[in-house]
Design an enzyme around this catalytic site. Structure first.
Site, PDB file in Angstrom:
ATOM      1  N   ASP A   1      -8.660  -4.571  -6.562  1.00 17.99           N
ATOM      2  CA  ASP A   1      -8.354  -3.555  -5.553  1.00 17.99           C
ATOM      3  C   ASP A   1      -9.122  -2.267  -5.851  1.00 17.99           C
ATOM      4  O   ASP A   1      -8.917  -1.643  -6.888  1.00 17.99           O
ATOM      5  CB  ASP A   1      -6.844  -3.281  -5.570  1.00 17.99           C
ATOM      6  CG  ASP A   1      -6.377  -2.461  -4.379  1.00 17.99           C
ATOM      7  OD1 ASP A   1      -7.201  -1.756  -3.774  1.00 17.99           O
ATOM      8  OD2 ASP A   1      -5.169  -2.519  -4.063  1.00 17.99           O
TER       9      ASP A   1
ATOM     10  N   SER B   1       0.842  -1.181   0.000  1.00 17.49           N
ATOM     11  CA  SER B   1       0.000   0.000   0.000  1.00 17.49           C
ATOM     12  C   SER B   1       0.891   1.250   0.000  1.00 17.49           C
ATOM     13  O   SER B   1       1.684   1.425  -0.920  1.00 17.49           O
ATOM     14  CB  SER B   1      -0.942  -0.043   1.196  1.00 17.49           C
ATOM     15  OG  SER B   1      -2.042   0.783   0.991  1.00 17.49           O
TER      16      SER B   1
ATOM     17  N   HIS C   1      -7.128  -5.280  -2.117  1.00 17.69           N
ATOM     18  CA  HIS C   1      -6.036  -4.491  -1.550  1.00 17.69           C
ATOM     19  C   HIS C   1      -5.236  -5.352  -0.593  1.00 17.69           C
ATOM     20  O   HIS C   1      -5.394  -5.291   0.626  1.00 17.69           O
ATOM     21  CB  HIS C   1      -6.607  -3.262  -0.846  1.00 17.69           C
ATOM     22  CG  HIS C   1      -5.570  -2.220  -0.553  1.00 17.69           C
ATOM     23  ND1 HIS C   1      -4.872  -1.577  -1.541  1.00 17.69           N
ATOM     24  CD2 HIS C   1      -5.109  -1.714   0.619  1.00 17.69           C
ATOM     25  CE1 HIS C   1      -4.037  -0.706  -0.996  1.00 17.69           C
ATOM     26  NE2 HIS C   1      -4.151  -0.784   0.316  1.00 17.69           N
TER      27      HIS C   1
END
Length: 763
Positions: A656, A569, A688
């Site tokens: 995602d 991330s 994600h």
């Protein structure tokens, strides 16, 4: 990759600002559930735990650079298989299955009525909820039956007979809320709507058969609040959302405040206008008046945290007039404000509150390690006793309504999470289970907590793990420098913490020092530390990481030419920044679901991010103006692709919604056009991060061989770790030893569109 968002029945866990911020780019995704998950009484849609500690981010000049990188890489140590004959467990590599497979048991909870104990355990590789009589775990039975995705977190409803959990499809984050009757084993989808992001807003012992649920079915950007019956599934609107980020409710299921972000990146708390209390059956409160405004400098460290028993006192985390967020009690009739607890170095973390009386009993603060400030003398003897049971950080994970029974967990740095039931009346603990017994006998190592000084004097709380046998005196410094992995947490509005970390143990076991740094922007260290990161993506936030690497080299921890950067991330973005903005600092990089362009990141947000975008303008940048977009492009790795010199591994989930597949596709395509080598791993049934055990295992197999190729550490062969995974490697499979040979030909291409749906099993 992991997310450090663990907790219990803590009012601190309900802070709206922190919750919204954590949803943005996100925490490190990963093999969650090796530690207790958040919220024993309230559960929110989304990844509540990455285990709470848990996986899991053509020019001739470029051709020459790529060739040189290939020529300069060290030879990896001989591949080591755990099947080789060895004299003891200690001489083997710790298998990835032990570190990243689902735990044997986790997340112990006690029902509010004290009748049942529950926990998560895998069934055919998928985590489900089991329930047993409180005094006999041997009679546990499986009560949920999810066959495709792990149940990441769950809670008890106040009936004491229903389990609540949320689940999405293939990582799309369109969460549904489910209730399971533990007697009949019937599971009801309480939000049977398509393409809706549902969240549990509140539960209350006053209404055991009902919960409040937020749904964005009317407007994808906004959540309306419904009252939902657990048994019938009947849903009744109690508050339509005219445009606010969130609402604050009490135990009577009254909507007490609306919460929103201001144009300057601050926040505002609004109360119902005089005389407008909302009418049952209508759209709820329609007229609001400002109650409290908070400037952008305090917005990340100030917010509502719950109410006292009769709803006359608001618990408030507040950093106004100070640096760290302290806990206050505000009398809603007189506006008198009383300090409950504060710490000069750390914001309020966990807040332990009585299950029915709703008085604050203890407050946790974490700078480098957690410590508790006891507020209510009634639980002092309990915490004093529990602190002596294990040499680890204590977490209270659930309590019965009569407060006679608790479940607690202990986080250690070199062993599994240990779960106990605590009998308060007799002041006695009953051991329940370890999260995983298969760690026994392997060479697990301690975690150190150095405080690193950045170039401008900022103190960076960090966590360092060293390879077994390299630090015999335990001073946090190896006998000689070793290769190192800089492991960057996601968020960025999150933080790393002390405790057992599967990634740290994994990488240390393979021969690397592992360093995790709470760079500026990380939460928990006061508002000045958070605000120092404003508009500093790829700027001072990255300088902090470079300063930490320099510290490790100067201290004799790391070999200067053998440092990798990896993360998920925001940590994936930091990896891409490291490979483009500072291409000579790192030997290689591993990016998992990291944005490559801040412009396209902000142009492709999930609709429910919309209320938070004023904050993003302050913290990240303004994508709505030409000048703003230009500044964002200047801080986007995609803009500097031609600077990449070192090998790069990219992992991405096709579904995602936060960091879309576009982010990975566009930088891979740009690198290929410039003939810069890249390895691209893509999962058609992930979002994600990599939630499925098979996918986590397969990506880590690739990452481990990749790191060994470029840092020279040991690695465990792929073995069966691709089995059952949806892994595709459309680029660069031949650049990682043993990977191309382990994949069928069709997995060396991008998945077809029809594959990008949830599937029962993958080849």
């Amino acid at each position: 990759m992991r997310c450090n968002c663990r907790g219990t029945d803590f009012v601190g866990a309900s802070l709206l600002v922190a919750a919204m911020a954590a949803m943005i780019v996100g925490c490190k995704p990963g093999p969650r559930v090796d530690a207790p998950t958040t919220n024993s009484s309230n559960s929110s849609g989304g990844d509540s735990s990455a285990g709470d500690k848990a996986s899991s981010d053509s020019s001739s000049a470029n051709e020459k650079a790529a060739k040189k990188a290939s020529e300069d890489k060290p030879s990896p140590a001989s591949a080591t298989s755990t099947n080789n004959a060895t004299s003891s467990k200690e001489s083997k590599l710790i298998p990835r299955s032990v570190l990243f497979g689902n735990p044997q048991r986790a997340t112990a909870r006690i029902s509010p009525n004290g009748k049942w104990l529950s926990y998560l355990a895998p069934v055919n590789g998928i985590l489900n909820v089991f329930v047993a009589p409180i005094d006999d775990l041997s009679k546990a039975k499986q009560v949920t039956d999810d066959k495709t995705r792990d149940i990441r977190g769950y809670s008890w409803a106040y009936t004491g007979e229903h389990i609540l959990h949320t689940q999405d499809k293939a990582g799309d984050e369109n969460w549904h809320v489910y209730a399971t009757d533990v007697a009949t084993l019937k599971t009801t989808d309480l939000t049977p709507l398509e393409k809706v992001h549902a969240i549990i807003e509140a539960t209350s012992e006053k209404f055991p058969e009902e919960i409040l649920v937020g749904l964005n079915n009317r407007n994808p950007q906004l959540h309306d609040i419904y009252r939902v019956n657990l048994k019938s599934g009947e849903r009744k609107l109690i508050q339509e959302n005219p445009g606010y980020a969130a609402f604050v409710t009490d135990d009577d299921f009254n909507v007490r405040f609306a919460f929103d972000y201001t144009a300057d990146g601050g926040q505002e708390l609004l109360k119902p206008a005089e005389g407008d209390k909302g009418k049952p059956g209508d759209k709820g409160i329609t007229e609001w008046a400002s109650y409290m405004k908070v400037g952008p400098e305090d917005a990340m460290t100030t917010g509502p945290a719950g109410f006292n028993k009769d709803g006359t006192v608001l618990y408030l985390l507040d950093s106004r007039g100070r640096d760290t967020g302290a806990l206050f009690a505000v009398d809603l009739k007189t506006d008198d404000k009383k300090l409950i607890a504060a710490d000069d170095k750390a914001d309020v973390g966990e807040v332990l509150i009585h299950p029915t009386e709703k008085n604050i009993q203890a407050v946790g603060f974490t700078y480098d390690r957690r410590h508790w400030t006891i507020i209510d003398p009634a639980i002092k003897k309990d915490l004093d006793y529990l602190e002596k049971v294990q040499d680890g950080e204590l977490i209270v994970t659930s309590r019965t309504l009569d407060d006679k029974q608790w479940t607690v967990a202990y986080m250690l740095d070199n062993g599994p999470v240990k779960f106990y039931r605590y009998d308060r009346e007799n002041q006695k603990v009953h051991f329940l289970f370890n999260s995983r017994d298969d760690l026994e006998g392997y060479p697990l190592v301690k975690m150190h907590a150095p405080i690193i000084e950045a170039r401008d004097g900022k103190k960076l709380v960090s966590y360092l793990t060293l390879p077994p046998g390299t630090d015999p005196d335990g001073d946090g410094k190896p006998d000689k420098p070793v290769p190192m992995v800089l492991n960057v947490h996601g968020g960025p509005w999150a933080r790393d913490t002390w405790g057992f970390d599967a990634e740290h143990q994994w990488l240390a076991n393979r021969g690397y020092a592992v360093l995790s740094v709470n760079y500026r922007g990380s939460t928990g260290f006061g508002k000045s530390f958070v605000n120092a990161a404003n508009a500093e993506w790829a700027g001072k936030m990255h300088d902090d990481l470079i300063d930490a690497v320099k510290w490790a080299v100067d201290k004799g921890v790391a070999q200067k030419d053998k440092v990798a950067i990896m993360g998920g991330s925001y940590g994936g973005y930091a990896t891409l920044v490291g490979m483009t903005f500072t291409p000579d600092e790192f030997a290689c990089g591993v990016d998992i679901v990291g944005p490559s362009s801040l412009v396209t990141l902000l142009q492709h947000i999930p609709p429910y991010w919309a209320p938070f975008m004023p904050v993003m303008k302050i913290r990240v940048g303004d994508v709505d103006t030409e000048e703003g977009r230009q500044k964002l492009l200047e801080r986007s790795p995609l803009t500097l692709v031609d600077k990449i010199k070192k090998p790069l591994l990219i992992g991405q989930g096709a579904n995602d919604p936060r960091v879309t597949q576009l982010e990975a596709d566009q930088i891979v395509e740009a690198m290929q056009k410039k003939h810069i080598p890249v390895t691209y791993v893509l999962y058609p049934n992930e979002g994600h991060g990599f939630a499925l055990e098979q996918n986590r295992m397969s990506f880590n197999a690739v990452a481990e061989a990749f790191l060994a190729e470029h840092l020279g550490g040991q690695y465990e062969p792929v073995g069966d770790d691709f089995k059952g995974s949806s892994i595709h490697i459309p680029a660069g499979a031949d650049q990682v030893p043993g990977i191309k040979e382990a994949l069928p030909k069709d997995r060396l291409e991008k998945p077809k569109k029809e594959e990008q749906k949830p599937v029962e099993s993958e080849a």
